[in-house]
Design a protein around this motif. Structure first.
Motif, short mmCIF file in Angstrom:
data_model
loop_
_atom_site.label_atom_id
_atom_site.label_comp_id
_atom_site.label_asym_id
_atom_site.label_seq_id
_atom_site.Cartn_x
_atom_site.Cartn_y
_atom_site.Cartn_z
N GLY A 624 0.79 -1.22 0.00
CA GLY A 624 0.00 0.00 0.00
C GLY A 624 0.82 1.27 0.00
O GLY A 624 0.41 2.29 -0.57
N PHE A 625 2.00 1.25 0.64
CA PHE A 625 2.86 2.43 0.66
C PHE A 625 3.36 2.77 -0.74
O PHE A 625 3.32 3.92 -1.19
N GLN A 626 3.86 1.76 -1.45
CA GLN A 626 4.38 1.99 -2.80
C GLN A 626 3.28 2.45 -3.74
O GLN A 626 3.48 3.37 -4.55
N ALA A 642 -5.94 4.37 4.72
CA ALA A 642 -5.26 3.08 4.90
C ALA A 642 -6.14 2.14 5.71
O ALA A 642 -6.74 2.54 6.72
N LEU A 643 -6.25 0.89 5.23
CA LEU A 643 -6.86 -0.18 6.01
C LEU A 643 -5.71 -1.01 6.55
O LEU A 643 -5.02 -1.69 5.79
N SER A 656 1.30 9.12 6.88
CA SER A 656 1.31 10.54 6.54
C SER A 656 2.44 10.89 5.58
O SER A 656 2.26 11.68 4.65
N ARG A 657 3.60 10.27 5.79
CA ARG A 657 4.76 10.59 4.95
C ARG A 657 4.52 10.25 3.48
O ARG A 657 4.97 10.96 2.60
N TYR A 663 -6.21 6.75 8.41
CA TYR A 663 -6.11 5.29 8.50
C TYR A 663 -7.19 4.77 9.43
O TYR A 663 -7.72 5.50 10.27
N ILE A 664 -7.52 3.51 9.26
CA ILE A 664 -8.45 2.84 10.16
C ILE A 664 -7.88 1.46 10.44
O ILE A 664 -7.46 0.75 9.52
#
Length: 811
Positions: A624-626, A642-643, A656-657, A663-664
């Motif tokens: 998910g980050f990428q 974000a899950l 955040s970055r 997010y949850i």
């Protein structure tokens, strides 16, 4: 007549010759004085005599005073030290000798003998050394014959005597030096430290036994060589060798640590202290090196360092393990709780409803256990931090009462709130952690109370202008705790009785976590209890009074109706979670597309417009980050939530970055997800399918020069100059980032990030504010981190775009 004169002259010459012969028969100072004085006193029939030397020539304190060296008879003197005024000494040295009679002022000044009231003294100078003092009593007729001519006749002999005394003093000094040298030689030879004396070129001239004992080399093996040629080897730090060479060339005294090798090739560490030696003319003659063997200390430091690294590695592995366990448990738990929630909304028989309720309660208990373990892990690692946000204490306590009333009523016990209205103000602190502590205490009270009531009490202890000190009490009428068990209940993984876990469940972490959270708040959680009489858990903490009102939720008037027709992209690889989330979202009237992984999510985003994206974190092919980073290079508008089953602080900061809006945590509650979606995607958008979002974003600059304009007072020329200077600085930084990363110079990367941080803040380049600080922090660790490369890549990309925007605006 002439014959008589000749006889007298011959007699005087004979006397002077005898006096002269008394000089120089010994190098001992006192004996020389005794020999000379005794002969002269016998020749001239003198009653008392003494010789006094300056303290200065004797290296004694009070340098202007005189000390008695010899007296005849020895018992005649009362004083061993005397002070003479400068006038008298000047008069004495100018006349070559002075007669001081009892009727003069100086008589009392120079008396040192016992019981003297009258008579006369002759004081004769010893040039640069002191003086000789003779005393004649009133009845001694020889005083008439002793006059200035006698002193003058003896002047040459006196000078010879003075030279002899100087020789004695010098001899004593040499003997003293020799004694000191002998002592120093013994110390140098027998000390455990290694001592090396080298010439002004650093070549060894002498070594002690300590050197041979440590290194295995003897003097004949190392003489004429430098220590570096003999002792340094492959493991010796080149920088240390260079430092030593520079210090020696600059003739500095210095101290350092270096790895040497013994004659047998065994490495050993020494602390090296080197001192240059100069002669009276300032010319360098030698170097003295003192070497202390610190191998044992270095080994101990190495063991400590290795233990620290192992502990850090164990902590890192533990954190990774906790993250993985959290993800692996929370992902299926999310599906279980979600599906249970959906099933409960269908038509069920009473028996089916009971089954589903049991499943739901078990899932909630499992979620509580997971949260407790993760909280404990964060506290243990020192990574638990408290927020400072405004909150209303009364509402928090009312919510705790409301959420636990049903459980209390099921057991037939009352749940009451006793609230001090002085606390009905906006406070500043971590309301979530405070609620966690109170919820745990109330939950425990309900668990262990079968009859009676439970009271939550909050009262003001102290009120100040800008803060309140509050006492919290949770009082129950339950089974109570034995005195010897009361300390035990706050220990980790421990309960009062081993049967408790079997009867009530739990990990034994609740009270331990609560106590540590209270301590983080600055308080101390305590218990007062008696068996059969109930328990009172209490703590006192202080809160600043907030000057800002609490922001009420802006979406209160909104409902799930505002989500109808919104298009959502669900990026999730777990089939059960896909099913649950899809049904939930579609139940709110949303249109849902599903992507199996991050790569597919990016492709679907590029192909179609979405009002929002729900992004799982851990997925195959692309996480998910990428995926979020790639999406953010094309759009900063689309909300991304974000899950996540990862709830450690590092991951939350990472959301955040990379550009996620919120997010949850899994397993999530439907209402919580709804509120997140309402918050982020219910607002009206300024773009549509016919008006692509990219075009809207193209006019949005990455930087803002309003702050710069304020500093330059609106001077356009100066603003452009500062922007140009930023471009030049950034272009240099872009090159340096690349070079420093290639060199793996993490420290300099951190320093470079620190250097350009102020400029980024000045131009308000928001996308870089957090990444540049993260780079600075990672650089301080002076070691490689997997986050450095993507951070540098992201930072350089944004810097290039900002530079392009600035240069374009200057055309």
């Amino acid at each position: 007549m002439e014959a008589g004169i000749k006889i007298d002259v011959a007699r005087e010459i004979s006397l002077l010759y005898e006096l002269s012969l008394s000089i120089g028969n010994s190098l001992e100072l006192k004996k020389n004085c005794a020999d000379f004085l005794n002969v002269w006193m016998r020749q001239k029939n003198i009653d008392f005599g003494s010789i006094w030397l300056k303290n200065k020539v004797l290296d004694l304190p009070n340098s202007e005073n005189f000390t008695l060296i010899y007296a005849n008879p020895e018992f005649s003197t009362d004083k061993k030290e005397i002070t003479l005024n400068h006038y008298f000494m000047s008069h004495l040295e100018g006349n070559g000798g002075v007669c001081v009679k009892s009727d003069t002022l100086h008589f009392q000044e120079i008396i040192t003998e016992k019981n003297i009231t009258d008579g006369c003294y002759w004081v004769i100078p010893l040039p640069q050394l002191g003086f000789i003092k003779f005393y004649f009593s009133p009845k001694n007729l020889s005083q008439v014959a002793f006059d200035s001519s006698e002193v003058k006749k003896a002047s040459k002999v006196i000078r010879k005597f003075g030279v002899t005394l100087q020789s004695c003093l010098l001899h004593n000094q040499v003997i003293g030096y020799q004694d000191e040298l002998k002592k120093l030689a013994v110390v140098a030879e027998k000390t455990d430290n290694a001592i090396v004396i080298s010439d002004n070129k650093g070549r060894i001239e002498w070594v002690n036994e300590g050197f041979s004992r440590v290194s295995g080399f003897h003097l004949d093996e190392v003489k004429g060589k430098t220590p570096g040629e003999v002792l340094q080897g492959a493991g010796t730090n080149p920088e240390t060798k260079k430092f030593i060479g520079e210090q020696l060339r600059q003739r500095n005294s210095f101290r350092t640590e270096i790895l040497n090798y013994s004659k047998t090739g065994t490495p050993y560490w020494i602390e090296l202290s080197i001192q240059p030696i100069f002669d009276e003319e300032g010319k360098l003659t030698n170097f003295i090196a003192v070497e202390s063997d610190i191998t044992e200390r270095k080994n101990y430091e190495s063991e400590l360092r290795q233990a620290k690294e192992k502990a850090e590695e164990a902590s890192r592995v533990k954190q990774e393990f906790m993250a993985v366990v959290s993800h692996e448990i929370r992902t299926p738990l999310n599906a279980i709780m979600g599906m249970t929630n959906l099933i409960q909304k269908t038509s069920l028989s009473p028996l089916q409803s009971d089954y589903i309720s049991t499943v739901q309660i078990s899932a909630e208990n499992l979620q509580g256990i997971i949260n407790s373990i993760l909280d404990f892990s964060k506290i243990e690692a020192g990574k638990m931090s408290l927020q400072k946000i405004p909150f209303n204490l009364k509402k928090i306590l009312q919510n705790i009462i409301s959420s636990n009333e049903f459980k209390a009523e099921q057991k037939g016990i009352g749940l009451f709130l006793k609230f001090d209205e002085k606390l009905n103000v906006t406070l500043l602190g971590d309301s979530i952690r405070l609620s966690q502590v109170l919820l745990n205490l109330v939950s425990n009270a309900i668990k262990f109370t079968d009859t009676g009531k439970i009271t939550i009490e909050a009262r003001v202890v102290t009120k100040m202008n800008n803060a309140l000190v509050v006492e919290f009490n949770v009082i129950d009428t339950g089974k109570g705790i034995a005195n010897e068990k009361q300390k035990l209940i706050f220990e980790s993984f421990t309960q009062e009785d081993s049967s408790i876990s079997r009867k009530y469940g739990g990990t034994g972490l609740g009270l331990s976590i609560s106590k540590q959270l209270v301590e983080l708040m600055g308080g101390d959680l305590r218990v007062r209890s008696e068996l059969g009489e109930g328990s009172t858990f209490s703590f006192v903490v202080g809160f600043p009074i907030s000057q800002e009102p609490i922001e009420e939720a802006k979406q209160n008037h909104l409902s799930s109706n505002t989500l109808i027709g919104k298009k959502i992209l669900l990026v999730e690889d777990n089939a059960m979670n896909q099913f649950f989330a899809q049904k939930l979202l579609e139940g709110w009237g949303m249109k849902v597309d599903i992507a199996q992984n991050g790569r597919e999510g990016v492709e679907k985003f590029r192909a179609k417009y979405y009002d929002g994206i729900l992004m799982d974190i851990q997925m195959p092919e692309m996480d998910g980050f990428q995926a979020t980073k790639l999406i953010r290079t094309e759009s900063t508008k689309v909300p991304i939530i974000a899950l996540t089953a990862l709830v450690v602080d590092e991951e939350i900061e990472h959301f955040s970055r990379v550009g996620m809006n919120d997010y949850i945590a899994k397993p999530f509650v439907a209402d919580e997800l709804m509120q997140k979606l309402i918050k982020h995607i219910s607002v009206s958008q300024t773009y549509s399918i016919s008006s692509p979002k990219v075009k809207v974003e193209e006019v949005e600059k990455l930087y803002n020069n309003q702050l710069l304009a304020q500093m330059m007072k609106g001077n356009t020329v100066q603003i452009r100059q500062m922007e140009t200077l930023f471009v030049q600085q950034s272009e240099d930084a872009l090159k340096q980032f690349s070079e420093l990363y290639t060199q793996q110079n993490w420290k300099q990367i951190g320093l470079l990030a620190h250097k350009i941080k102020a400029s980024i803040d000045m131009l308000q380049i928001t996308p870089l504010k957090q990444p540049i600080r993260q780079l600075e922090t990672l650089g301080k660790q002076e070691k490689e981190s997997p986050e450095i490369a993507p951070l540098i890549k992201y930072t350089t990309e944004i810097l290039r775009r900002v530079c392009d925007e600035i240069q374009l605006s200057h055309q």
